[in-house]
Design a protein around this motif. Structure first.
Motif, PDB file in Angstrom:
ATOM      1  N   ALA A  69      -3.787  10.151 -29.928  1.00  0.00           N
ATOM      2  CA  ALA A  69      -4.818   9.201 -29.506  1.00  0.00           C
ATOM      3  C   ALA A  69      -5.931   9.894 -28.726  1.00  0.00           C
ATOM      4  O   ALA A  69      -7.102   9.524 -28.827  1.00  0.00           O
ATOM      5  CB  ALA A  69      -4.193   8.093 -28.654  1.00  0.00           C
ATOM      6  N   ASN A  70      -5.574  10.901 -27.927  1.00  0.00           N
ATOM      7  CA  ASN A  70      -6.569  11.610 -27.119  1.00  0.00           C
ATOM      8  C   ASN A  70      -7.253  12.731 -27.873  1.00  0.00           C
ATOM      9  O   ASN A  70      -8.410  13.070 -27.585  1.00  0.00           O
ATOM     10  CB  ASN A  70      -5.899  12.183 -25.859  1.00  0.00           C
ATOM     11  CG  ASN A  70      -5.347  11.104 -24.960  1.00  0.00           C
ATOM     12  OD1 ASN A  70      -5.905  10.017 -24.869  1.00  0.00           O
ATOM     13  ND2 ASN A  70      -4.230  11.385 -24.307  1.00  0.00           N
ATOM     14  N   TYR A  71      -6.526  13.343 -28.799  1.00  0.00           N
ATOM     15  CA  TYR A  71      -7.077  14.505 -29.521  1.00  0.00           C
ATOM     16  C   TYR A  71      -6.950  14.291 -31.033  1.00  0.00           C
ATOM     17  O   TYR A  71      -6.517  15.177 -31.761  1.00  0.00           O
ATOM     18  CB  TYR A  71      -6.331  15.777 -29.118  1.00  0.00           C
ATOM     19  CG  TYR A  71      -6.313  16.044 -27.636  1.00  0.00           C
ATOM     20  CD1 TYR A  71      -7.429  16.562 -26.978  1.00  0.00           C
ATOM     21  CD2 TYR A  71      -5.172  15.775 -26.878  1.00  0.00           C
ATOM     22  CE1 TYR A  71      -7.409  16.808 -25.624  1.00  0.00           C
ATOM     23  CE2 TYR A  71      -5.144  16.020 -25.510  1.00  0.00           C
ATOM     24  CZ  TYR A  71      -6.261  16.534 -24.896  1.00  0.00           C
ATOM     25  OH  TYR A  71      -6.238  16.773 -23.545  1.00  0.00           O
TER      26      TYR A  71
ATOM     27  N   THR B 144      -0.485  21.141 -24.300  1.00  0.00           N
ATOM     28  CA  THR B 144      -1.609  20.400 -23.717  1.00  0.00           C
ATOM     29  C   THR B 144      -2.826  21.298 -23.543  1.00  0.00           C
ATOM     30  O   THR B 144      -3.965  20.897 -23.832  1.00  0.00           O
ATOM     31  CB  THR B 144      -1.199  19.812 -22.352  1.00  0.00           C
ATOM     32  OG1 THR B 144      -0.093  18.922 -22.532  1.00  0.00           O
ATOM     33  CG2 THR B 144      -2.352  19.053 -21.713  1.00  0.00           C
TER      34      THR B 144
ATOM     35  N   ALA C  71      -6.435  20.659 -25.433  1.00  0.00           N
ATOM     36  CA  ALA C  71      -7.654  20.491 -24.650  1.00  0.00           C
ATOM     37  C   ALA C  71      -8.707  21.525 -25.047  1.00  0.00           C
ATOM     38  O   ALA C  71      -9.897  21.196 -25.219  1.00  0.00           O
ATOM     39  CB  ALA C  71      -7.336  20.600 -23.161  1.00  0.00           C
TER      40      ALA C  71
ATOM     41  N   SER D  15     -10.154  20.796 -28.484  1.00  0.00           N
ATOM     42  CA  SER D  15     -11.045  19.634 -28.439  1.00  0.00           C
ATOM     43  C   SER D  15     -12.408  20.002 -27.847  1.00  0.00           C
ATOM     44  O   SER D  15     -13.450  19.589 -28.351  1.00  0.00           O
ATOM     45  CB  SER D  15     -10.391  18.524 -27.609  1.00  0.00           C
ATOM     46  OG  SER D  15     -11.237  17.410 -27.504  1.00  0.00           O
TER      47      SER D  15
ATOM     48  N   ASN E 164      -0.085  12.711 -28.288  1.00  0.00           N
ATOM     49  CA  ASN E 164      -1.440  13.094 -27.886  1.00  0.00           C
ATOM     50  C   ASN E 164      -2.477  12.846 -28.980  1.00  0.00           C
ATOM     51  O   ASN E 164      -3.652  13.152 -28.798  1.00  0.00           O
ATOM     52  CB  ASN E 164      -1.472  14.576 -27.498  1.00  0.00           C
ATOM     53  CG  ASN E 164      -0.985  14.819 -26.088  1.00  0.00           C
ATOM     54  OD1 ASN E 164      -1.689  14.568 -25.122  1.00  0.00           O
ATOM     55  ND2 ASN E 164       0.239  15.295 -25.967  1.00  0.00           N
TER      56      ASN E 164
END
Length: 463
Positions: free
Chosen positions: A306-308, A337, A341, A344, A304
């Motif tokens: 790359a996303n966070y 997750t 989220a 972030s 994760n």
């Protein structure tokens, strides 16, 4: 209408619906004619005709329009040919490229009221061997799955994987399918849930297409059926499954099955099917231990990134989650997750305090409810004494010390009162329990072996 135009239409449809849907539903269709704005097609079975009409009519019409075919609607008839008869030349489209493999729909929700068939769904791209974290509880299952997927000669057929929810059965099933597809593009691999097997069989009975059903399922190279416990108690489906199983075994085709329990423990499953399933390799995916859960979290956090990427997560948070959420890997991954989220969105790093606040509901529901009786069994097994001696009157040191360990763990890991614990230890007085607890507390500081035993037993009881 020329074959070239129909071949162009097929290619455009394939771009819209994807390879697997095209292979399963569109490739078997043939174009008869286009008259008065109606494209007349033929399908080999009612099963395919009904599903295409219901789910792919719009994409097909768009593809026809883009290819210059003047059709406003489609009609699909079922064409029944005599055995060995070839299709008329005028009806044969340009041949489509050979599919790399045939992978049947994966698990899907049961159809809503009014649905006749199950929707297709691709294999989950996340479920590969590269993304599978191996630990002691799942090492044997992973090795067996790898051996089957690599195409090497195996002495076990079928391979039967079983275990509780969220332990990796479906992940391994998908990983096998992906690996076989990569290594042998010509192999015909069918993966589906037992529920889908049943619905397809019922549909075939209703449409009187059982020969098509048998032909489809007995022409594969590898059959993979997930959650086989679903067919227990369903006599006709079990009958067909048994004959399909035998036909594939006789052809030396590989079968991989999964369930939530061992074959012999599936209630209402026919004995002959249990016997067949037990004739291969039966592998248990054990509940995860702390090290495996921590490894899964570390891999998930890395994936994760790359996303966070701007969210930092302390190592003590991962250790806390691995320690507290022990019953289900999916819940564990979902908790991480959620944390990522939230951090972030708030622009904050993940700390232990934030974790406890954010995941209060999950942490409450994941608390392990250990019982005194379970503690007694584990301690008796660990010290190799009889459970009857554990709660009996004997005072031999080889029995008294394990009994005190069980008393200590009962006080630490349950909400039972001292009198209540005493009743479960053969009706002992609460002062006896308190003495045992204090004795263990005193010894653990100086006896390293006892301290190790206590930690090991705690982990076993929490896993």
């Amino acid at each position: 209408m020329t074959n070239a135009v129909w071949g162009n239409v097929r290619n455009k449809i394939k771009e819209q619906v994807g390879d697997h849907n095209f292979i399963t539903w569109i490739a078997p269709l043939e174009l008869s004619a286009v008259e008065d704005g109606v494209a007349h097609l033929t399908a080999p079975t009612n099963f395919i005709a009904n599903w295409v009409n219901r789910n792919f009519a719009d994409p097909m019409l768009r593809a026809m329009g883009a290819a210059g075919m003047p059709a406003q609607r489609i009609e699909i008839a079922v064409q029944v040919r005599a055995p060995g008869a070839a299709a008329p030349v005028a009806q044969q489209p340009a041949p489509a490229p050979a599919p790399p493999s045939y992978i049947a729909p994966t698990r899907a929700a049961a159809p809503s009221k009014g649905d006749d068939e199950l929707p297709a769904a691709p294999l989950d791209a996340r479920f590969t061997f590269d993304n599978f974290v191996v630990g002691k509880p799942n090492a044997l299952a992973h090795a067996a799955a790898r051996r089957v997927a690599e195409g090497a000669a195996v002495s076990f057929n079928p391979l039967f994987l079983y275990g509780g929810v969220g332990l990796g059965k479906t992940h391994l099933m998908h990983a096998i399918a992906w690996e076989i597809q990569s290594r042998n593009p010509e192999a015909r691999v069918m993966y589906l849930s037992a529920e889908q097997f049943m619905y397809r069989f019922v549909q075939a009975l209703r449409d009187r297409q059982t020969l098509d059903f048998k032909s489809l399922f007995r022409s594969v190279d590898i059959l993979m059926v997930d959650d086989v416990q679903f067919i227990a108690g369903k006599e006709s489906t079990q009958e067909e499954f048994f004959h399909t199983f035998n036909a594939l075994i006789d052809q030396n085709k590989q079968i991989i099955i999964s369930a939530d329990r061992a074959p012999g423990e599936i209630k209402d499953l026919e004995e002959r099917i249990k016997s067949r399933l037990q004739s291969g390799l039966v592998v248990d995916l054990h509940p995860t231990d702390y090290e495996l859960r921590l490894g899964i979290l570390q891999q998930k956090a890395e994936m994760n990134r790359a996303n966070y990427g701007d969210v930092a997560i302390n190592s003590d948070v991962l250790e806390f989650l691995a320690h507290r959420i022990t019953n289900n890997v999916r819940v564990l991954e979902g908790a991480l997750t959620r944390l990522l989220a939230l951090a972030s969105l708030l622009g904050r790093d993940i700390t232990l305090d934030m974790t406890q606040d954010c995941l209060a509901d999950i942490l409450r529901s994941s608390e392990r409810k250990v019982t005194v009786e379970e503690i007694q069994r584990k301690v008796a097994e660990h010290y190799n004494i009889r459970l009857s001696d554990m709660i009996g009157p004997k005072r031999l040191r080889t029995i008294a010390r394990p009994r005190q360990v069980a008393m200590y763990l009962s006080k630490q890991m349950t909400t039972r009162s001292l009198p209540d614990i005493g009743r479960r230890f053969g009706g002992r007085d609460h002062t006896t329990i308190l003495h045992g607890v204090r004795k263990v507390e005193e010894l653990r500081a100086s006896d390293s072996q006892l301290a190790e035993d206590l930690e090991l037993l705690r982990r076993l009881l929490e896993s």
